[in-house]
Design a protein around this motif. Structure first.
Motif, PDB file in Angstrom:
ATOM      1  N   SER A   1       7.957  -8.981  -4.108  1.00  0.00           N
ATOM      2  CA  SER A   1       6.831  -9.030  -5.039  1.00  0.00           C
ATOM      3  C   SER A   1       6.533  -7.630  -5.541  1.00  0.00           C
ATOM      4  CB  SER A   1       5.589  -9.613  -4.345  1.00  0.00           C
ATOM      5  OG  SER A   1       5.253  -8.859  -3.200  1.00  0.00           O
ATOM      6  N   PRO A   2       5.938  -7.516  -6.752  1.00  0.00           N
ATOM      7  CA  PRO A   2       5.684  -6.195  -7.328  1.00  0.00           C
ATOM      8  C   PRO A   2       4.483  -5.516  -6.679  1.00  0.00           C
ATOM      9  CG  PRO A   2       4.883  -7.905  -8.794  1.00  0.00           C
ATOM     10  CD  PRO A   2       5.579  -8.608  -7.677  1.00  0.00           C
ATOM     11  N   ALA A   3       4.552  -4.184  -6.660  1.00  0.00           N
ATOM     12  CA  ALA A   3       3.440  -3.391  -6.136  1.00  0.00           C
ATOM     13  C   ALA A   3       3.529  -1.997  -6.737  1.00  0.00           C
ATOM     14  CB  ALA A   3       3.471  -3.325  -4.617  1.00  0.00           C
ATOM     15  N   THR A   4       2.406  -1.279  -6.662  1.00  0.00           N
ATOM     16  CA  THR A   4       2.389   0.132  -7.022  1.00  0.00           C
ATOM     17  C   THR A   4       2.620   0.942  -5.766  1.00  0.00           C
ATOM     18  OG1 THR A   4       0.886  -0.232  -8.875  1.00  0.00           O
ATOM     19  CG2 THR A   4       1.005   1.999  -7.997  1.00  0.00           C
ATOM     20  N   LEU A   5       3.588   1.844  -5.843  1.00  0.00           N
ATOM     21  CA  LEU A   5       3.967   2.650  -4.690  1.00  0.00           C
ATOM     22  C   LEU A   5       3.257   3.990  -4.793  1.00  0.00           C
ATOM     23  CD1 LEU A   5       6.017   2.113  -2.365  1.00  0.00           C
ATOM     24  CD2 LEU A   5       7.660   3.469  -3.666  1.00  0.00           C
ATOM     25  N   VAL A   6       2.407   4.307  -3.814  1.00  0.00           N
ATOM     26  CA  VAL A   6       1.600   5.532  -3.869  1.00  0.00           C
ATOM     27  C   VAL A   6       1.755   6.315  -2.570  1.00  0.00           C
ATOM     28  CG1 VAL A   6      -0.060   4.433  -5.411  1.00  0.00           C
ATOM     29  CG2 VAL A   6      -0.508   4.461  -2.948  1.00  0.00           C
ATOM     30  N   GLY A   7       1.349   7.596  -2.642  1.00  0.00           N
ATOM     31  CA  GLY A   7       1.378   8.458  -1.472  1.00  0.00           C
ATOM     32  C   GLY A   7       0.010   8.611  -0.844  1.00  0.00           C
ATOM     33  N   PRO A   8      -0.140   9.569   0.096  1.00  0.00           N
ATOM     34  CA  PRO A   8      -1.368   9.696   0.875  1.00  0.00           C
ATOM     35  C   PRO A   8      -2.370  10.691   0.313  1.00  0.00           C
ATOM     36  CG  PRO A   8       0.296  11.100   1.826  1.00  0.00           C
ATOM     37  CD  PRO A   8       0.928  10.455   0.623  1.00  0.00           C
ATOM     38  N   LEU A   9      -2.087  11.280  -0.861  1.00  0.00           N
ATOM     39  CA  LEU A   9      -2.902  12.388  -1.348  1.00  0.00           C
ATOM     40  C   LEU A   9      -4.166  11.902  -2.034  1.00  0.00           C
ATOM     41  CD1 LEU A   9      -0.092  14.659  -2.827  1.00  0.00           C
ATOM     42  CD2 LEU A   9      -0.931  14.515  -0.472  1.00  0.00           C
ATOM     43  N   CYS A  10      -5.191  12.729  -1.983  1.00  0.00           N
ATOM     44  CA  CYS A  10      -6.490  12.373  -2.572  1.00  0.00           C
ATOM     45  C   CYS A  10      -6.515  12.734  -4.052  1.00  0.00           C
ATOM     46  CB  CYS A  10      -7.621  13.075  -1.816  1.00  0.00           C
ATOM     47  SG  CYS A  10      -7.765  12.543  -0.106  1.00  0.00           S
ATOM     48  N   THR A  11      -5.656  12.108  -4.814  1.00  0.00           N
ATOM     49  CA  THR A  11      -5.633  12.262  -6.268  1.00  0.00           C
ATOM     50  C   THR A  11      -5.044  11.000  -6.870  1.00  0.00           C
ATOM     51  OG1 THR A  11      -4.593  13.440  -8.131  1.00  0.00           O
ATOM     52  CG2 THR A  11      -3.432  13.495  -6.027  1.00  0.00           C
ATOM     53  N   PRO A  12      -5.602  10.528  -7.982  1.00  0.00           N
ATOM     54  CA  PRO A  12      -5.026   9.337  -8.629  1.00  0.00           C
ATOM     55  C   PRO A  12      -3.643   9.607  -9.210  1.00  0.00           C
ATOM     56  CG  PRO A  12      -6.772  10.282  -9.979  1.00  0.00           C
ATOM     57  CD  PRO A  12      -6.822  10.993  -8.658  1.00  0.00           C
ATOM     58  N   GLY A  13      -3.250  10.871  -9.249  1.00  0.00           N
ATOM     59  CA  GLY A  13      -1.921  11.195  -9.746  1.00  0.00           C
ATOM     60  C   GLY A  13      -0.818  10.982  -8.734  1.00  0.00           C
TER      61      GLY A  13
ATOM     62  N   LEU B   1       4.079   7.155  -7.169  1.00  0.00           N
ATOM     63  CA  LEU B   1       5.526   7.294  -7.270  1.00  0.00           C
ATOM     64  C   LEU B   1       6.115   6.325  -8.277  1.00  0.00           C
ATOM     65  CD1 LEU B   1       6.538   7.791  -3.528  1.00  0.00           C
ATOM     66  CD2 LEU B   1       6.192   9.528  -5.292  1.00  0.00           C
ATOM     67  N   ALA B   2       5.624   5.078  -8.302  1.00  0.00           N
ATOM     68  CA  ALA B   2       6.171   4.090  -9.224  1.00  0.00           C
ATOM     69  C   ALA B   2       5.233   2.896  -9.305  1.00  0.00           C
ATOM     70  CB  ALA B   2       7.554   3.638  -8.775  1.00  0.00           C
ATOM     71  N   ARG B   3       5.226   2.251 -10.457  1.00  0.00           N
ATOM     72  CA  ARG B   3       4.454   1.025 -10.655  1.00  0.00           C
ATOM     73  C   ARG B   3       5.404  -0.157 -10.789  1.00  0.00           C
ATOM     74  NH1 ARG B   3       1.319   4.459 -14.294  1.00  0.00           N
ATOM     75  NH2 ARG B   3      -0.735   4.861 -13.391  1.00  0.00           N
ATOM     76  N   ASN B   4       4.879  -1.347 -10.386  1.00  0.00           N
ATOM     77  CA  ASN B   4       5.630  -2.597 -10.528  1.00  0.00           C
ATOM     78  C   ASN B   4       7.014  -2.514  -9.868  1.00  0.00           C
ATOM     79  OD1 ASN B   4       3.580  -3.939 -12.022  1.00  0.00           O
ATOM     80  ND2 ASN B   4       4.238  -2.827 -13.860  1.00  0.00           N
ATOM     81  N   VAL B   5       7.038  -1.929  -8.682  1.00  0.00           N
ATOM     82  CA  VAL B   5       8.267  -1.879  -7.902  1.00  0.00           C
ATOM     83  C   VAL B   5       8.429  -3.204  -7.166  1.00  0.00           C
ATOM     84  CG1 VAL B   5       9.525  -0.646  -6.109  1.00  0.00           C
ATOM     85  CG2 VAL B   5       7.945   0.580  -7.590  1.00  0.00           C
ATOM     86  N   SER B   6       9.621  -3.747  -7.210  1.00  0.00           N
ATOM     87  CA  SER B   6       9.895  -4.981  -6.477  1.00  0.00           C
ATOM     88  C   SER B   6      10.143  -4.636  -5.016  1.00  0.00           C
ATOM     89  CB  SER B   6      11.116  -5.686  -7.080  1.00  0.00           C
ATOM     90  OG  SER B   6      11.404  -6.873  -6.358  1.00  0.00           O
ATOM     91  N   LEU B   7       9.243  -5.090  -4.141  1.00  0.00           N
ATOM     92  CA  LEU B   7       9.291  -4.692  -2.738  1.00  0.00           C
ATOM     93  C   LEU B   7       9.467  -5.899  -1.826  1.00  0.00           C
ATOM     94  CD1 LEU B   7       6.359  -2.111  -2.621  1.00  0.00           C
ATOM     95  CD2 LEU B   7       8.800  -1.633  -2.774  1.00  0.00           C
ATOM     96  N   PRO B   8      10.170  -5.685  -0.711  1.00  0.00           N
ATOM     97  CA  PRO B   8      10.252  -6.749   0.300  1.00  0.00           C
ATOM     98  C   PRO B   8       8.915  -6.889   1.006  1.00  0.00           C
ATOM     99  CG  PRO B   8      11.235  -4.737   1.120  1.00  0.00           C
ATOM    100  CD  PRO B   8      10.888  -4.471  -0.314  1.00  0.00           C
ATOM    101  N   PRO B   9       8.747  -7.917   1.809  1.00  0.00           N
ATOM    102  CA  PRO B   9       7.506  -8.030   2.588  1.00  0.00           C
ATOM    103  C   PRO B   9       7.347  -6.819   3.493  1.00  0.00           C
ATOM    104  CG  PRO B   9       8.742 -10.088   2.643  1.00  0.00           C
ATOM    105  CD  PRO B   9       9.642  -9.080   2.013  1.00  0.00           C
ATOM    106  N   LEU B  10       6.188  -6.168   3.413  1.00  0.00           N
ATOM    107  CA  LEU B  10       5.935  -4.951   4.167  1.00  0.00           C
ATOM    108  C   LEU B  10       4.628  -5.055   4.928  1.00  0.00           C
ATOM    109  CD1 LEU B  10       6.902  -2.258   1.489  1.00  0.00           C
ATOM    110  CD2 LEU B  10       8.233  -2.921   3.494  1.00  0.00           C
ATOM    111  N   ALA B  11       4.540  -4.274   5.999  1.00  0.00           N
ATOM    112  CA  ALA B  11       3.318  -4.188   6.794  1.00  0.00           C
ATOM    113  C   ALA B  11       3.141  -2.750   7.231  1.00  0.00           C
ATOM    114  CB  ALA B  11       3.398  -5.116   8.007  1.00  0.00           C
ATOM    115  N   PRO B  12       1.893  -2.318   7.512  1.00  0.00           N
ATOM    116  CA  PRO B  12       1.688  -0.966   8.022  1.00  0.00           C
ATOM    117  C   PRO B  12       2.564  -0.706   9.249  1.00  0.00           C
ATOM    118  CG  PRO B  12      -0.414  -1.946   7.432  1.00  0.00           C
ATOM    119  CD  PRO B  12       0.616  -3.035   7.308  1.00  0.00           C
TER     120      PRO B  12
END
Length: 405
Positions: free
Chosen positions: A329-341, A344-355
């Motif tokens: 399913s698609p998701a936005t891939l982001v990092g841990p930094l305190c900035t909306p910038g 890494l990528a939007r609408n990435v097709s990702l496998p089922p993931l968990a923390p």
């Protein structure tokens, strides 16, 4: 446990894993695609890790660098100053002094003032610097890929200005004109474009030699060899490159097979790109107004910040080193930094993931760490693990220390 998950458990996350077997394979493939007798420079800007550079040096590569930091990495990898080409439009006096004192004698110069600058340092040290004129050709040889010439630029002498400048360039104390350097293309989209650009480059150099008397003992035709970046895929195999280069070289430089002139090319991403995998961990997953965000422990401080905040990358992600079967399913891939910038990528097709899941981003050996904002917000730099197959060769982390005067 998967190899990448095992390394993350052993050394922490995020980390870059570089496989030296892939480095050797890339160099072998490129040398087989090039005519015999070509010199090959490794562009440290792609990845200055000394282990990668040492493996390439062991395979006969030379070093192309553009900073004191890259020069130090070259020395750490075992390169001698005589095996180094120093490039770049903004060489400082300090950089030139360190380079000359370290035995570097080959420079690519971008302008008359750059040539004078090199000459001043060389003359003060009582040596002669061999200088290649980097040429900004007036017209491109290919219509596709990332263009590096044919427009106003900080890189290279405008081709049309060289005839009038030649008497001045020949007379700069401390220097000797040794040839030409043309780098017209980056990450060529196809072999046809690459062959066309190299053919154009060689023709431009031959015309300059005929019309201006530019001595060409060494002709560096640049690079442009492609490789996938942060997504799946394989390096191209250039089946027609050797024949294409031989044809144009035979026509323009009849003595090249005997080494007159010496022909060189350079590569960074092709040699290092597919050796690297970025291994990181899912920290959190959240939903916000109908969108899913997968938060990793690696963001633009780790990957891809060279072009500025918010740069979107062609990222593909595998779970524990493989892409599993099952619903994606698609998701936005982001990092841990305190900035909306920190996206890494939007609408990435990702496998089922968990923390806690360990994920991998492939083909990150070139312009990964080198392209990151490693000091942003003080997060620790990622670990770099160099392997040969499944044997760990070395583990390191870049650290920054404030020095008070």
């Amino acid at each position: 446990m998967n190899w990448y998950a095992e390394l993350a458990a052993r050394y922490g996350s995020p980390l870059y894993v570089y496989d030296l077997e892939r480095v050797a394979a890339a160099q072998k493939d490129l040398r087989q695609a090039l005519p015999g007798g070509f010199s090959l420079f490794y562009s440290f800007k792609a990845n200055p890790h000394p282990e990668i550079a040492r493996a390439l040096r062991d395979g006969g590569a030379l070093a192309e660098i553009s900073s004191t930091g890259e020069l130090n990495a070259a020395f750490a990898a075992g390169f001698d100053g005589s095996e180094v080409l120093l490039t770049g439009p903004g060489k400082t006096t300090e950089e030139l002094e360190v380079a000359v004192d370290g035995g570097v004698r080959l420079f690519s110069v971008e302008s008359p003032t750059d040539l004078w600058h090199v000459g001043q340092v060389a003359a003060r040290r009582g040596v002669i610097a061999d200088c290649l004129l980097r040429v900004n050709s007036a017209e491109p040889g290919a219509a596709t890929s990332i263009r590096m010439t044919g427009a106003p630029s900080q890189f290279g002498f405008d081709e049309e200005m060289i005839p009038a400048l030649m008497p001045e360039l020949r007379a700069v104390p401390g220097t000797r004109l040794a040839g030409a350097h043309l780098f017209s293309l980056s990450n060529s989209k196809d072999e046809e474009s690459l062959v066309a650009e190299f053919g154009h480059t060689i023709s431009v150099a031959a015309r300059l030699q005929r019309e201006t008397g530019l001595p060409i003992r060494l002709l560096d035709i640049g690079g442009g060899f492609a490789a996938p970046y942060l997504t799946g895929g394989e390096r191209p195999v250039y089946g027609g490159l050797r024949a294409g280069l031989e044809t144009v070289l035979d026509a323009e430089f009849s003595g090249w097979r005997a080494g007159t002139p010496e022909i060189a090319c350079e590569s960074g991403r092709y040699l290092a790109g597919d050796c690297g995998t970025l291994v990181c961990t899912v920290v959190n997953i959240k939903e916000s107004r109908g969108r899913r965000f997968v938060i990793l422990d690696a963001g633009i401080n780790t990957l891809g910040g060279m072009s500025g905040l918010g740069r979107l990358l062609p990222v593909s992600v595998g779970l524990n080193g493989a892409t599993p079967d099952g619903e994606r399913s698609p998701a936005t891939l982001v990092g841990p930094l305190c900035t909306p910038g920190d996206i890494l990528a939007r609408n990435v097709s990702l496998p089922p993931l968990a923390p806690g899941d360990v994920v991998t981003i492939p083909n990150a050996g070139a312009y990964g760490m080198t392209a990151s904002l490693v000091m942003f917000l003080g997060h620790p730099a990622p670990i770099e693990v160099v392997t040969h197959g499944h044997q760990v060769v070395s583990v390191s982390r870049i650290e920054f220390h404030r020095k008070y005067e």
